[in-house]
Design an enzyme around this catalytic site. Sequence first.
Site, PDB file in Angstrom:
ATOM      1  N   ASP A  82     -67.466  43.787   4.015  1.00 37.44           N
ATOM      2  CA  ASP A  82     -67.512  43.951   5.398  1.00 37.44           C
ATOM      3  C   ASP A  82     -66.720  44.747   6.104  1.00 37.44           C
ATOM      4  O   ASP A  82     -65.284  44.515   5.821  1.00 37.44           O
ATOM      5  CB  ASP A  82     -67.483  42.524   6.097  1.00 37.44           C
ATOM      6  CG  ASP A  82     -68.657  41.634   5.488  1.00 37.44           C
ATOM      7  OD1 ASP A  82     -69.707  41.879   5.094  1.00 37.44           O
ATOM      8  OD2 ASP A  82     -68.476  40.582   5.145  1.00 37.44           O
ATOM      9  N   VAL A  83     -67.133  45.789   6.827  1.00 33.98           N
ATOM     10  CA  VAL A  83     -66.193  46.860   7.246  1.00 33.98           C
ATOM     11  C   VAL A  83     -66.245  47.053   8.727  1.00 33.98           C
ATOM     12  O   VAL A  83     -67.306  46.922   9.347  1.00 33.98           O
ATOM     13  CB  VAL A  83     -66.468  48.149   6.885  1.00 33.98           C
ATOM     14  CG1 VAL A  83     -65.549  49.232   7.317  1.00 33.98           C
ATOM     15  CG2 VAL A  83     -66.404  48.277   5.233  1.00 33.98           C
TER      16      VAL A  83
END
Length: 253
Positions: free
Chosen positions: A132-133
């Site tokens: 998850d960025v």
Amino acid sequence: MLETRKRIIPVLLLKGQGLVKTRKFGSPTYLGDPVNTVRIFNDMEVDEIVLLDISSTADCKMPQIELLKEIAAEALFPLAYGGGVVDLDVAAQIIESGFERIVVNTACSTHPDFVARMCRELGSSTVVGSMDVKTRRLRGETVFVSGGGIAVKSSVLDWAKRLEDLGVGEIMVNAIERDGEMNGYDLDLIRRVSDAVSVPVIACGGAQSFPDLATVFSAGASAAAGGAVFVFKGKHRGVLIQYPRPSDRIAIK
């Protein structure tokens, strides 16, 4: 990157006994019963569904094996599960319940040896590494684990390579700030990650329409995943389960 068949994958979020959809990993909207939702998707001939239990990691709970068995018993398509898996016996139970793949995110940070062992013993094709960025104004791109609650001290591309080194067979990249917003994928992020690793990449976060799904393939992804685009309809985001028809699939591919 290795060539694989292009897939279109709804990502469903399990919270307790029901399905929800978030926006930027928060503000969950209740969607309905997971078993009934799977029955609806059966008629639409989906490629695969990813089911993520967003309460398992946060609450340190074991996966709901009995519920997973119920879901898998109804599904006529491949299933992947993520959420709170840090034990090989539990992973095996999930596979035995009818799921084909395990999605790991936080465990890649907290239990990397377990992830590597799972890849060796269950096979790389059984394990999806999820990252998850989030792009922060002063700190740039940052990888988060624990449902977006803890930052990882590694660059995005270094983390993607770390997941590959652990042995995962595929990497799912999700843009946190685009989650549920339906404002388009972060194509630059998808392109950079796809170029950096040799395993297939699943793009997630931001799909705004069925035609928009095709954009990730030109950016190097092997699969287009999303949440809101498959469960909401119209500007008022009314709950409606939907999936591209065969005629739409031809245009997408």
